[in-house]
Each structure stands twice: as structure tokens, then as C-alpha cells.
Design an enzyme around this catalytic site. Structure first.
Site, PDB file in Angstrom:
ATOM      1  N   HIS A 276       0.902  -1.288   0.033  1.00  0.00           N
ATOM      2  CA  HIS A 276      -0.051  -0.104  -0.127  1.00  0.00           C
ATOM      3  C   HIS A 276       0.715   1.235   0.033  1.00  0.00           C
ATOM      4  CE1 HIS A 276      -4.288  -0.311   0.373  1.00  0.00           C
ATOM      5  NE2 HIS A 276      -4.453   0.982   0.477  1.00  0.00           N
ATOM      6  N   ASP A 280      -3.379   7.257  -1.575  1.00  0.00           N
ATOM      7  CA  ASP A 280      -4.635   6.941  -2.473  1.00  0.00           C
ATOM      8  C   ASP A 280      -4.154   6.244  -3.675  1.00  0.00           C
ATOM      9  OD1 ASP A 280      -7.121   6.733  -2.542  1.00  0.00           O
ATOM     10  OD2 ASP A 280      -7.613   8.788  -3.527  1.00  0.00           O
ATOM     11  N   GLY A 281      -5.190   5.514  -4.197  1.00  0.00           N
ATOM     12  CA  GLY A 281      -5.060   4.991  -5.542  1.00  0.00           C
ATOM     13  C   GLY A 281      -4.605   3.701  -5.783  1.00  0.00           C
ATOM     14  N   ASN A 282      -4.117   2.963  -4.322  1.00  0.00           N
ATOM     15  CA  ASN A 282      -3.684   1.750  -4.402  1.00  0.00           C
ATOM     16  C   ASN A 282      -4.196   0.645  -5.126  1.00  0.00           C
ATOM     17  OD1 ASN A 282      -1.179   2.099  -2.712  1.00  0.00           O
ATOM     18  ND2 ASN A 282      -2.809   3.027  -1.522  1.00  0.00           N
ATOM     19  N   ARG A 284      -6.707   0.753  -7.333  1.00  0.00           N
ATOM     20  CA  ARG A 284      -6.620   1.121  -8.847  1.00  0.00           C
ATOM     21  C   ARG A 284      -5.324   0.495  -9.417  1.00  0.00           C
ATOM     22  NH1 ARG A 284      -9.134   6.851  -8.380  1.00  0.00           N
ATOM     23  NH2 ARG A 284      -8.220   6.620  -6.447  1.00  0.00           N
ATOM     24  N   MET A 285      -4.241   1.247  -8.788  1.00  0.00           N
ATOM     25  CA  MET A 285      -2.826   0.735  -9.365  1.00  0.00           C
ATOM     26  C   MET A 285      -2.616  -0.645  -9.419  1.00  0.00           C
ATOM     27  SD  MET A 285      -1.016   3.459 -10.437  1.00  0.00           S
ATOM     28  CE  MET A 285       0.563   2.274 -10.482  1.00  0.00           C
ATOM     29  N   ARG A 287      -4.878  -3.194  -9.678  1.00  0.00           N
ATOM     30  CA  ARG A 287      -5.350  -3.660 -11.043  1.00  0.00           C
ATOM     31  C   ARG A 287      -4.954  -3.570 -12.051  1.00  0.00           C
ATOM     32  NH1 ARG A 287      -9.172  -3.079  -6.578  1.00  0.00           N
ATOM     33  NH2 ARG A 287      -9.744  -0.888  -7.423  1.00  0.00           N
TER      34      ARG A 287
END
Length: 364
Positions: A276, A280-282, A284-285, A287
């Protein structure tokens, strides 16, 4: 981007289908090392769980079914696709990429509804120029305002944010596919940081302005429920360790001549999301990492989170993976079991579903 993307998909599948995937293995083309084309035998690893959540799952059977579908696609390529079939092939894959973005955004309660997402994704993937910013009087804004489907007030900031979350997500997907699949680069720290910068451009986190967290590792502690992710001081080390382990796995695959793209992509998706590394954005990143690796090593896609039931299962698997990380946190590396097995089974099911749709689209 669109021409390169279409050529990549078409060329990859032509190479992949030169020899059939008899039952659970066969020869496919992959770019394992930077700039070097390496042929692997795709072989199923012992990296799958017999349950997904509380439901029984039979990975051996699903893997064989997926290989049979690949054989069907192989036969279609060998006989030669008509112009209509080629168009259907590319059209189906572009729509799959759009659904990939939509589902991933929905898991995070980001982005917009399916109609808006598909429209924006297809435009960007097809190389069309879209305005970076839109105004309230623009027709696109009025459409967004009327169609927005999130539990957010449809004020100006919410509407524009939902659009930007879609646009930046698809631009990030295009960037990662370009780097890993078209240019043949290995997944690296530089690519991850740049991808995160694109994903979060002008998208503020809940408590942090985008300029403070976009494209940089977190400096704050984060947790999911009772599971605390690694201390921020450990993040750079954990990320470097992840890339080193990936390099070793690829060298081993090259040496042995075998690879399981689904198990490999699931492993590094699991490792990344449990580091992690960003504020933020972990999700979506992780996937995007999953699908760019699936495409790179197997020409596969997994459209996760498209419907609500699937999003619930995805959340359960993520929680199970986090619990395993906590359970084996202090164990020596050689004592740890494979912690990504349930995720791998989940991804395998989605890859088979994607392959079913592709065969159906091309065979018509």
C-alpha cells in the site's frame, strides 16, 4: 496510441496462436526481459485455491477450459480472420479495457457510470483528442450531470471529478500497456511512480491535495480495518524488494522456459496492495499492475468489479489476503505459504470469462 494498441493485441494473439494450448499448457510469446522476446511454455503452477470466498472452485478444470478456448481462438487465427472478424477482435478488446477501468473505479467508488466511462475510454484508447477541462455550459458537462450515478451531489466539483477520475485512469492504463506490452519494458519503480502520477493528476485525496501525494510514496501510516500496512519508512525498501523478487522470478521462468501468467500477475498484485505504497490510488494501481502483467505475459484480461456481487467478492479476497499477511508477518520467507492463491483463482475465473467473450466475438 490506438494504432500501436491494436497492433499489439493483434500481433500478440497471432504469435500466441501459432501453436495451440493443448489442455493446460502451450507455447506463447512474452517479453520477459527488456527488449528480448522470450518464448515460454504456459504451465499451470500450484498457486491456486480450491475456494473463492465460501464457494468451491476447481482451478484445474477452469484452466483447462481456458486452454480449450485458446485452442478455438488459435484455429480461427490459423484459418485467417476476415476483415469483419479482425474488427470484432479489436472492438471486443477495446471494450474489455473500458470495462476494466469501469469496474476498478466502481470498487473504489470513483469515476462515473458505465455509459460515460465507456464513451471516454473508447475515445482515448482510439486516439481521439478530448478536452482536458470542460465547462458547465459544455454539452459533455450537461450529459455528465444528468447521468452521474454515484452517491455524490451532482454539483460542479463532483461532476468534474468523476470525469477526471475516468480520464486519468484510462490514460494510466494506456501508459502501462504501452510501457510493458508495446515497448517491452519490465515493471519498475519508475513506471509505477509515473503511472500513479498520471492516475492522480488533479485528483485530491480525502485529506491530502493531489500535489502532495501524486507519484510519491506515502509518508503517513495507513490501515484497512485492523490491518496496518507497513510503516512509511519501510515502503521504499519493500517496493525495491518487490521489483528484485520479480526480476528473480522472470529469470527463473526464462531458465525453465515455463510461466504461469495468471499466478505471476496475482502474486505481484497481492504484494503491491499489501505494501500500500501510496496515500490513495493503491486499489486502482494494483489492478492496473494485474492487467498489464496479464497482457504482457499471456495476452489475457481480467475485468474485475463490473457488478456489485463481484465487488463484494473482491473486497472479501482483499481482506483475506491482508489477514494472511498479518498472520505470517514475522515468519521467515521460506516458511511462508503462497499468500496469493485465492486471488489467483479469482483472477483465473475472470480470465476465462474474458476469453469466452473474445472467442464468441471473433467466431460470429
Amino acid at each position: 496510441m490506438s494504432c500501436s494498441l491494436s497492433r499489439f493485441f493483434f500481433k500478440t494473439h497471432i504469435y500466441s496462436m501459432k501453436s495451440t494450448l493443448h489442455l493446460d499448457q502451450g507455447t506463447m510469446l512474452a517479453h520477459a526481459l527488456r527488449g528480448v522476446e522470450t518464448c515460454f511454455t504456459v504451465a499451470m503452477e500450484d498457486s491456486y485455491e480450491s475456494k473463492i470466498g465460501h464457494e468451491e472452485f476447481h482451478p484445474d478444470a477452469v484452466f483447462r477450459e481456458m486452454a480449450i478456448l485458446a485452442n478455438e481462438l488459435s484455429n480461427l487465427f490459423k484459418t485467417g480472420l476476415t476483415p469483419c472478424q479482425e474488427a470484432a477482435f479489436v472492438n471486443h478488446l477495446l471494450h474489455s479495457l473500458a470495462w476494466m477501468v469501469y469496474g476498478s473505479n466502481k470498487i473504489e467508488k470513483a469515476g462515473s457510470n458505465s455509459e460515460i466511462t465507456l464513451k471516454l475510454c473508447l475515445a482515448i484508447f482510439c486516439g481521439k483528442e478530448i478536452p482536458v477541462e470542460i465547462e458547465e455550459q459544455d454539452q459533455e458537462y450537461l450529459s455528465l450531470e444528468s447521468l452521474i450515478s454515484q452517491n455524490l451531489p451532482a454539483d460542479t466539483s463532483a461532476v468534474l471529478r468523476s470525469r477526471r477520475e475516468v480520464v486519468q485512469h484510462v490514460k494510466t492504463a494506456a501508459f502501462m500497456i504501452d510501457q510493458l506490452c508495446i515497448r517491452g519494458q519490465d515493471l519498475s519503480e519508475q513506471i509505477i511512480l509515473e503511472a500513479h502520477r498520471i492516475l492522480t493528476y488533479k485528483v485530491d485525496a480525502e485529506t491530502t491535495p493531489w500535489k502532495e501525494y501524486s507519484g510519491v510514496y506515502r509518508s503517513h501510516e495507513v490501515s484497512a480495518g485492523l490491518h496496518a500496512f507497513p510503516h512509511p519508512s519501510l515502503v521504499p525498501y519493500r517496493m525495491k524488494s518487490m521489483f528484485h523478487e520479480l526480476k528473480c522470478d522472470l529469470k527463473e521462468a526464462t531458465k525453465n522456459g515455463t510461466i504461469d501468467p495468471i499466478a505471476l500477475a496475482s502474486k505481484y498484485t497481492h504484494i503491491f496492495v499489501n505494501i500500500h505504497p501510496f496515500i490513495d490510488g493503491n486499489g486502482r494501481m494494483c489492478r492496473l499492475i494485474l492487467n498489464s502483467m496479464l497482457l504482457k505475459f499471456g495476452a489475457f484480461l481480467a475485468c474485475i468489479g463490473v457488478d456489485e456481487d463481484d465487488r463484494s467478492i473482491n473486497m472479501e479476497i482483499a481482506m483475506n489476503g491482508g489477514a494472511l499477511e498479518y498472520l505470517y508477518e514475522d515468519a521467515e520467507q521460506e516458511e511462508k505459504p503462497k499468500l496469493h492463491k485465492e486471488l489467483a483463482s479469482y483472477v483465473l475465473g475472470h480470465v476465462k470469462r474474458s476469453m469466452t467473450g473474445l472467442v464468441s466475438a471473433v467466431a460470429q
